[in-house]
Design an enzyme around this catalytic site. Structure first.
Site, PDB file in Angstrom:
ATOM      1  N   TYR A 151      32.868  44.648  10.041  1.00  0.00           N
ATOM      2  CA  TYR A 151      33.430  43.294  10.063  1.00  0.00           C
ATOM      3  C   TYR A 151      32.676  42.330   9.161  1.00  0.00           C
ATOM      4  O   TYR A 151      33.269  41.436   8.570  1.00  0.00           O
ATOM      5  CB  TYR A 151      33.463  42.757  11.493  1.00  0.00           C
ATOM      6  CG  TYR A 151      34.575  43.389  12.290  1.00  0.00           C
ATOM      7  CD1 TYR A 151      35.903  43.169  11.933  1.00  0.00           C
ATOM      8  CD2 TYR A 151      34.314  44.221  13.369  1.00  0.00           C
ATOM      9  CE1 TYR A 151      36.939  43.757  12.630  1.00  0.00           C
ATOM     10  CE2 TYR A 151      35.343  44.817  14.082  1.00  0.00           C
ATOM     11  CZ  TYR A 151      36.659  44.578  13.712  1.00  0.00           C
ATOM     12  OH  TYR A 151      37.676  45.165  14.393  1.00  0.00           O
ATOM     13  N   GLU A 178      23.175  65.732  29.861  1.00  0.00           N
ATOM     14  CA  GLU A 178      24.394  65.454  29.092  1.00  0.00           C
ATOM     15  C   GLU A 178      25.250  64.370  29.734  1.00  0.00           C
ATOM     16  O   GLU A 178      25.816  63.530  29.062  1.00  0.00           O
ATOM     17  CB  GLU A 178      25.211  66.750  28.943  1.00  0.00           C
ATOM     18  CG  GLU A 178      26.531  66.541  28.205  1.00  0.00           C
ATOM     19  CD  GLU A 178      27.389  67.798  28.149  1.00  0.00           C
ATOM     20  OE1 GLU A 178      26.865  68.889  28.459  1.00  0.00           O
ATOM     21  OE2 GLU A 178      28.563  67.685  27.806  1.00  0.00           O
ATOM     22  N   ASP A 180      26.364  70.990  30.154  1.00  0.00           N
ATOM     23  CA  ASP A 180      27.393  71.808  30.784  1.00  0.00           C
ATOM     24  C   ASP A 180      27.249  73.241  30.303  1.00  0.00           C
ATOM     25  O   ASP A 180      26.742  73.485  29.198  1.00  0.00           O
ATOM     26  CB  ASP A 180      28.798  71.308  30.402  1.00  0.00           C
ATOM     27  CG  ASP A 180      29.201  70.075  31.216  1.00  0.00           C
ATOM     28  OD1 ASP A 180      28.581  69.833  32.262  1.00  0.00           O
ATOM     29  OD2 ASP A 180      30.146  69.364  30.782  1.00  0.00           O
TER      30      ASP A 180
END
Lengths: 363, 507
Positions: A105, A198, A250
């Site tokens: 921006y 995680e 995981d």
């Protein structure tokens, strides 16, 4: 100590601004002598990204690319790069921080437009490659979502907070890993290990179950794939506090790779150093854990299997035999499990039973 | 028991009963047809003397007649040749009387346009028509006329003669007509616009019933050569025509007969032809048997060496005028025109002229805008049935770097002594192989040129875009690097920008 710290920061600032000015002068001089300016930098194309077994991370090879303002396809990115350098210079000079989104921006205020965020991100990566500094050095950070919790006292170095300290166990949601934290000094800790997690759910569970005190650890939430400054932060924890880092993800190819990127870095950051922690350990959830602990699991789908085959060929997976063994197990059992799967044995099982076992197993 | 009665009807009666043929189908169509017929008569009257036409048309409302139809007064003034007073009553009061049954290109196709309008007006409103005309001599004649429909004769209601002090020349026709202007308006305005396109040397003024003025100004005083009357071409001759020619001829032998009564048949061609058809050159035409006449006609059609009809009986616009007309009414960015050499179908000479225009004020639609003209008359109906529509749509335009979503107009003009209309409505050209071929050839010619234009344009655009990119970014690079290097003075980059111009300066 404060004085020494201050001079270190000033030195860093001078170095960063020096390299930006060098880039600007190089372009200026070329224009001034009537030639189209060019900038050379290491190529980031895949064939120039090599795995360095000594550094235990990806590095860029010898190939360089030259951006020329004479080339119709280069002139716009070239201009954007010159702008990004100027913008970074201002940020560094005023010691202000900015985010990648902010860069996108801010460009509009300079009447420079980027097609999208991806385009401006790429230009920042170009600037990193051309100068050899990471964007964090230029005070440009991604949006934050990762956090840390544990007994570690830090001393701020950002303007306005110099001399102030904070203990990272003072807030039960954890403390956001942002520019103020990554640039802080580590003052004191009782921890003897770092556990990177995680997922936010498990991170919260660990805090509730007081894993930090039970296991004398600093808990770091990677929130999926760890952001660069979180990886940088982990590296600092490991190097400066000289304590081991354990990673829990995981039990699937994606979780496994989150651990790998923390350990061996990513191809995207091959132009940078010190973002990886080669000695960190992946402690679970392994494919073999799914079998061993009879975890509730889901079948691997096609993309999972495809990913496993890709990882098999990945040079980062050629070192420790653990990786190849686990990949084979995944391919054999064709199942995956999330960290939450341990809940079938009760809410505290993972903390009381699994975690100590795995920490022992991987230390 | 009643006897079947066979009643002979007059031409006026016939056309009144069959007014659809002449385009007077309904109130909105009638008003359009009336304006169109009179304007075309006026254009012909001016062109025959090679005078730049000035035509003024005013339609004014005269009150309501019924729910659907209003009564209007239509007035058409021109600066054409004028009509000699003795011909005026018949010219406007007798159907199928007129100057249009000879072999040259003219606009009117029935010879009853003006009369049909007057007739239609009279039937609907029971009011006489006023005709004022002068050939530019001493007097101006004014007639009030009605048509005796049963007998096809003009009835003169009033006749006045004025002194022509100002040497005015031209014709004024004024009569009353029932119609529906609001519904006819789009077609009428389109008609004027398109007429202006193929008559760029004419001033057209139209004042509609609401008092709105539409003006189409001439952009040139150049005019096409007026058509010349010509002899029939051998390919267009039938037994009937041949018998009539034999009846009137003063020639004593076939050789002279051929040379004197046929278009573009000279001594050599006539001799070759007679040899080809096995007829004796010295044979007296009036002595030809019926069988011999048939053989003669058949051979006239078979013989390949007749020269094609020349274009003197035709009055095409020509490339310059066509260009000027399209430019004036469509204001395109680019235009290319092509005029084909004269060709013939069934012995009738014709010329195809085509133009293709791109950009400028031409609107972007999803198809090409097609403007069709026959003998300088716009054809506004049944576009999709026209041969040119088929030819245009059969072309693989991509080859020419053109696509239907581009702002493109295609103009096709056929002029002929006998325009090959498909139907009595005379709104579209039939798909005859000779005509199709000429249209296709003309189209290919202009398409090739538009392709060059498109390529060049593309090239120029690309180049302009390329330069603009450098011109946009190099100053910024200078700006940023000056700040970054901490310098005061900006480097001079004018030379660098100039150096990216590959192909020299642009126009």
């Amino acid at each position: 100590m404060a004085k020494k710290n201050k001079s270190k920061i000033t030195k860093k600032k001078t170095e960063i601004m020096g390299s930006l000015k060098k880039l600007g002068t190089q372009i200026y001089d070329q224009l001034d002598s009537g030639v189209f300016p060019t900038i050379s930098m290491p190529s980031r194309s895949t064939e120039n990204i090599n795995y360095d077994p000594n550094l235990r991370q990806y590095i860029l090879g010898e190939k360089t690319v030259t951006r020329s303002a004479r080339n119709i396809r280069h002139v716009k990115p070239f201009t954007q790069l010159a702008w990004a350098a100027l913008f970074s210079n201002e940020l560094t000079f005023h010691r202000k921080t900015s985010t990648l989104r902010d860069v996108y921006y801010s460009a509009q205020a300079y009447n420079m437009t980027f097609k999208n965020q991806q385009e401006s991100n790429n230009i920042i990566t170009d600037l990193e490659t051309a100068t050899g500094h990471s964007r964090e050095d230029f005070h440009i950070f991604p949006e934050e979502r990762s956090a840390v919790f544990g007994d570690l006292t830090i001393g701020y170095t950002v303007p306005g907070y110099e001399g102030k300290t904070l203990n990272l166990s003072s807030h039960p949601d954890g403390v956001l890993i942002g520019p103020a934290l990554t640039s802080s000094e580590f003052v004191k800790t009782s921890a003897n290990k770092v556990i990177a997690i995680e997922k936010g759910g498990l991170f919260t569970r660990f805090i509730e179950e007081k894993v930090h005190s039970k296991h004398n650890s600093i808990l770091v939430l990677t929130a999926g794939q760890a952001p660069r400054q979180t990886r940088y932060f982990l590296r600092r924890l490991h190097d400066e506090l000289k304590i081991p880092v354990y990673i829990f993800t995981d039990g699937d190819p994606w979780g496994m790779h989150i651990a790998m990127v923390i350990i061996s870095g990513s191809a995207n950051a091959a132009h940078l150093r010190n973002l990886n922690t080669p000695d960190a350990k992946w402690s679970g959830v392994w494919a073999s854990d799914i079998v061993k602990y009879k975890l509730p699991s889901d079948p691997l789908d096609e993309v999972d299997i495809k990913r496993l085959h890709e990882l098999q060929r990945d040079p980062r997976y050629q070192g420790d035999p653990l990786w190849r063994k686990e990949i084979k197990t995944f391919l054999k059992i064709k199942r995956k499990a999330e960290q939450e799967a341990f809940s079938r044995y009760g809410l505290t099982y993972i903390v009381d039973e699994y975690l100590p076992t795995k920490l022992k197993q991987t230390s | 028991m009643s006897q079947a009665s066979f009643q002979e009807i007059s031409a006026s009666d016939f056309f009144y009963r069959n007014r659809d043929i002449a385009g007077f189908t309904n109130p909105s169509r009638a008003i359009f047809a009336a304006i169109r017929e009179l304007v075309e008569n006026s254009l012909d009257a001016a062109e025959s003397l090679k005078i730049s036409p000035d035509i003024y048309v005013r339609l004014s409302s005269e009150g309501k007649e019924s729910k659907d139809a209003q009564v209007y007064r239509l007035r058409v003034e021109d600066n054409g040749s004028g009509i000699q007073p003795r011909f005026i009553p018949s010219a406007f009061g007798q159907v199928l009387y007129g100057s249009k049954y000879k072999l040259k290109q003219m606009r009117g196709t029935f010879g009853l346009g003006g009369k049909m309008a007057v007739l239609y007006g009279q039937i609907m409103t029971h009011k006489p028509a006023t005709i004022i005309s002068s050939t530019g001599q001493a007097k101006i004649y004014s007639f009030k006329l009605m048509i005796d429909i049963q007998r096809n004769r003009p009835i003169i209601m009033d006749r006045k003669v004025f002194i022509n002090k100002e040497k005015w020349r031209g014709t004024i026709v004024e009569f009353y007509i029932e119609g529906d202007y609001l519904r006819a308006m789009p077609k009428i305005l389109e008609y004027f616009k398109q007429t202006a396109m193929v008559n760029p040397y004419a001033n057209l003024t139209f004042v509609d019933p609401k008092g709105r003025l539409y003006r189409f100004n001439r952009v040139t005083t150049e005019m096409p050569e007026p058509p010349k009357e010509t002899l029939p071409h051998p390919y267009g001759v039938d037994v009937e025509l041949l018998q009539r020619l034999i009846y009137v001829t003063k020639q004593k032998n076939l050789l002279e007969f051929l040379k004197n009564h046929f278009h573009r048949v000279g001594d050599i061609t006539a001799k070759k032809f007679l040899e080809f058809s096995g007829l004796s050159p010295s044979k007296r035409p009036k002595k030809l048997s019926h069988e011999e006449i048939v053989i003669l006609v058949q051979n006239l059609k078979k013989f390949k060496e007749f020269r094609p009809p020349d274009a003197s009986c035709l009055s095409p616009l020509g490339q310059d005028l066509l260009k000027a007309g399209i430019m004036k009414e469509l204001k395109p960015e680019y235009i290319v025109v092509n005029q084909r050499k004269p060709s013939t179908y069934a012995g009738h000479p014709f010329i195809i002229e085509m133009g293709i225009a791109y950009g400028g004020e031409i609107p972007r639609r999803n198809s090409f805008q097609i403007y069709r003209f026959a003998n300088k008359i716009p054809l506004l109906y049944d576009e999709a049935s026209d041969v040119s529509y088929k030819v245009i749509n059969a072309i693989n335009w991509r080859r020419y770097k053109v696509s239907p979503d581009m702002p493109i107009a295609i103009v096709v003009h056929i002029c002929s002594t006998k325009v090959p209309y498909k139907t009595v409505g005379k709104e579209f050209i039939s798909d005859r192989p000779e005509v199709r071929r000429e249209v296709a050839n003309a189209l290919r010619e202009i398409s090739r040129k538009i392709q060059h234009f498109m390529s060049k344009r593309e090239h120029v655009n690309r180049e302009r875009k390329r330069i603009s990119i450098f011109a946009k970014y190099l100053p910024r690079i200078a700006e940023f690097s000056t700040s970054l290097a901490g310098k005061e003075k900006r480097p001079d980059i004018k030379k660098l920008i100039a150096s990216v111009r590959k192909y020299g300066k642009e126009e």
